[in-house]
Design an enzyme around this catalytic site. Sequence first.
Site, PDB file in Angstrom:
ATOM      1  N   LYS A 144       0.809  -1.230   0.000  1.00 21.00           N
ATOM      2  CA  LYS A 144       0.000   0.000   0.000  1.00 21.00           C
ATOM      3  C   LYS A 144       0.842   1.281   0.000  1.00 21.00           C
ATOM      4  O   LYS A 144       0.458   2.252  -0.630  1.00 21.00           O
ATOM      5  CB  LYS A 144      -0.926   0.016   1.228  1.00 21.00           C
ATOM      6  CG  LYS A 144      -1.992  -1.068   1.220  1.00 21.00           C
ATOM      7  CD  LYS A 144      -2.871  -0.937   2.459  1.00 21.00           C
ATOM      8  CE  LYS A 144      -3.790  -2.112   2.638  1.00 21.00           C
ATOM      9  NZ  LYS A 144      -4.669  -1.968   3.791  1.00 21.00           N
ATOM     10  N   ASP A 154      -9.710   2.414   3.295  1.00 20.44           N
ATOM     11  CA  ASP A 154      -9.647   1.740   4.606  1.00 20.44           C
ATOM     12  C   ASP A 154     -10.265   2.593   5.725  1.00 20.44           C
ATOM     13  O   ASP A 154     -11.060   2.087   6.528  1.00 20.44           O
ATOM     14  CB  ASP A 154      -8.185   1.429   4.982  1.00 20.44           C
ATOM     15  CG  ASP A 154      -7.663   0.188   4.287  1.00 20.44           C
ATOM     16  OD1 ASP A 154      -8.473  -0.700   3.960  1.00 20.44           O
ATOM     17  OD2 ASP A 154      -6.437   0.104   4.080  1.00 20.44           O
TER      18      ASP A 154
HETATM   19  P1  NAP Z   1       1.082  -3.390  10.909  1.00 21.75           P
HETATM   20  O1  NAP Z   1       1.309  -2.229  10.011  1.00 21.75           O
HETATM   21  O2  NAP Z   1       2.068  -4.503  10.932  1.00 21.75           O
HETATM   22  O3  NAP Z   1       0.975  -2.791  12.424  1.00 21.75           O
HETATM   23  C1  NAP Z   1       0.888  -3.652  13.528  1.00 21.75           C
HETATM   24  C2  NAP Z   1       0.627  -2.838  14.796  1.00 21.75           C
HETATM   25  O4  NAP Z   1       0.410  -3.765  15.865  1.00 21.75           O
HETATM   26  C3  NAP Z   1       1.793  -1.946  15.229  1.00 21.75           C
HETATM   27  O5  NAP Z   1       1.279  -0.772  15.810  1.00 21.75           O
HETATM   28  C4  NAP Z   1       2.506  -2.822  16.269  1.00 21.75           C
HETATM   29  O6  NAP Z   1       3.214  -2.076  17.230  1.00 21.75           O
HETATM   30  C5  NAP Z   1       1.319  -3.476  16.937  1.00 21.75           C
HETATM   31  N1  NAP Z   1       1.644  -4.722  17.609  1.00 21.75           N
HETATM   32  C6  NAP Z   1       2.001  -5.896  17.041  1.00 21.75           C
HETATM   33  N2  NAP Z   1       2.216  -6.829  17.992  1.00 21.75           N
HETATM   34  C7  NAP Z   1       1.987  -6.227  19.191  1.00 21.75           C
HETATM   35  C8  NAP Z   1       2.030  -6.669  20.542  1.00 21.75           C
HETATM   36  N3  NAP Z   1       2.375  -7.925  20.859  1.00 21.75           N
HETATM   37  N4  NAP Z   1       1.713  -5.792  21.504  1.00 21.75           N
HETATM   38  C9  NAP Z   1       1.371  -4.524  21.211  1.00 21.75           C
HETATM   39  N5  NAP Z   1       1.305  -4.036  19.947  1.00 21.75           N
HETATM   40  C10 NAP Z   1       1.604  -4.885  18.952  1.00 21.75           C
HETATM   41  O7  NAP Z   1      -0.324  -4.082  10.640  1.00 21.75           O
HETATM   42  P2  NAP Z   1      -1.653  -3.419  10.022  1.00 21.75           P
HETATM   43  O8  NAP Z   1      -1.645  -3.532   8.554  1.00 21.75           O
HETATM   44  O9  NAP Z   1      -1.832  -2.083  10.620  1.00 21.75           O
HETATM   45  O10 NAP Z   1      -2.763  -4.450  10.549  1.00 21.75           O
HETATM   46  C11 NAP Z   1      -3.045  -4.573  11.927  1.00 21.75           C
HETATM   47  C12 NAP Z   1      -4.259  -5.483  12.144  1.00 21.75           C
HETATM   48  O11 NAP Z   1      -5.422  -4.883  11.578  1.00 21.75           O
HETATM   49  C13 NAP Z   1      -4.125  -6.862  11.498  1.00 21.75           C
HETATM   50  O12 NAP Z   1      -4.675  -7.819  12.366  1.00 21.75           O
HETATM   51  C14 NAP Z   1      -4.977  -6.749  10.246  1.00 21.75           C
HETATM   52  O13 NAP Z   1      -5.519  -8.001   9.849  1.00 21.75           O
HETATM   53  C15 NAP Z   1      -6.076  -5.830  10.728  1.00 21.75           C
HETATM   54  N6  NAP Z   1      -6.725  -5.090   9.625  1.00 21.75           N
HETATM   55  C16 NAP Z   1      -8.070  -5.241   9.461  1.00 21.75           C
HETATM   56  C17 NAP Z   1      -8.709  -4.550   8.451  1.00 21.75           C
HETATM   57  C18 NAP Z   1     -10.191  -4.712   8.284  1.00 21.75           C
HETATM   58  O14 NAP Z   1     -10.710  -4.367   7.208  1.00 21.75           O
HETATM   59  N7  NAP Z   1     -10.905  -5.192   9.294  1.00 21.75           N
HETATM   60  C19 NAP Z   1      -7.995  -3.709   7.588  1.00 21.75           C
HETATM   61  C20 NAP Z   1      -6.611  -3.562   7.803  1.00 21.75           C
HETATM   62  C21 NAP Z   1      -5.981  -4.271   8.821  1.00 21.75           C
HETATM   63  P3  NAP Z   1       4.739  -1.618  16.953  1.00 21.75           P
HETATM   64  O15 NAP Z   1       4.655  -0.343  16.161  1.00 21.75           O
HETATM   65  O16 NAP Z   1       5.295  -1.404  18.312  1.00 21.75           O
HETATM   66  O17 NAP Z   1       5.412  -2.733  16.215  1.00 21.75           O
END
Ligand code: NAP
Length: 275
Positions: A66, A101
């Site tokens: 993205k 999104d």
């Molecule tokens: P991403 O860019 O990899 O970001 C992950 C986030 O989670 C970061 O802020 C990270 O913190 C945090 N994190 C990961 N492990 C953690 C832990 N053990 N404790 C605390 N914080 C933690 O991922 P993303 O693309 O934003 O996606 C995140 C989630 O949203 C995924 O589960 C995805 O499937 C979901 N999602 C859903 C939709 C929907 O349409 N429903 C759309 C998009 C995403 P750090 O910065 O400290 O690493």
Amino acid sequence: MKTLYAVFGDPVGHSLSPVMHNAAFAALGMDCEYHKFRVTKDDLKEAIHGAKAMGFGGLNLTIPLKEKALRLVEPDPLAEAVGAVNTIEFRGNSIIGHNTDGVGAVNSLKLSGIVISHSNVLLMGAGGAARAVAYQLASKGARVTIANRTPKRAVELAANVSSVGRVEGTGLEDLASLVEQSHIIINTTSVGMHPDIDQTLVTEDMMHAGQVVFDLVYNPLQTKLLKEAKKAGAITVDGIKMLVLQGVESFRIWTNAEPPVDIMERAVRDVLGKQ
Ligand code: NAP
């Protein structure tokens, strides 16, 4: 001849976008088909231009493409502001990048009858999804606190979004008091996602009745966070609504047709229910 659509990502096997969009095309009797393709960051430019050359109707992009796409297409003002493209439209000779999104997330709350303007929103996480959601919430008049495991990322994101509204960034140390003060709590971290389904950053004792708890994670459908929120008497919104509503916005951009939202949601819930 059929018009083809696709989602590009790496990995992309898990994507539910084909199920959702193909259900919509079938319901509307449109001669279209939606597929998924594994495309690496290095190949993204060629893949987008290849799809355009082959007459694709449009594309979605997922992890990790993205942000890179921003420099490969003409982003609309929202995608430019968010810093990421999840929807590509082929318009004449132009390749336009959109981001649906954040709109999907905000519409998930609105459709559940939740008022965003002037609400205190706690946004947990500062990754890719948080970016789009924070921007939309702030521009709709919410007071947003971004709390992230890596505080620096939360502070940077808040600074980026602060041009459109009231946003602050912090770490997770004071999570209990942040939860207590918030009308709406949104998890945009991957905590609680399969296979670590027993994890949650916020537990029942931290929440209270009347709060709204929205988890972007949709695998599993009922995350540990949402189960805890229900026990506390909070109103819950699951991640499927956002998944469907961002897809609905993409569908509108590509086809100018009114998408059958309920059919798209049912198709996705059916698949997830069987997993
Ligand atoms: P991403 O860019 O990899 O970001 C992950 C986030 O989670 C970061 O802020 C990270 O913190 C945090 N994190 C990961 N492990 C953690 C832990 N053990 N404790 C605390 N914080 C933690 O991922 P993303 O693309 O934003 O996606 C995140 C989630 O949203 C995924 O589960 C995805 O499937 C979901 N999602 C859903 C939709 C929907 O349409 N429903 C759309 C998009 C995403 P750090 O910065 O400290 O690493």
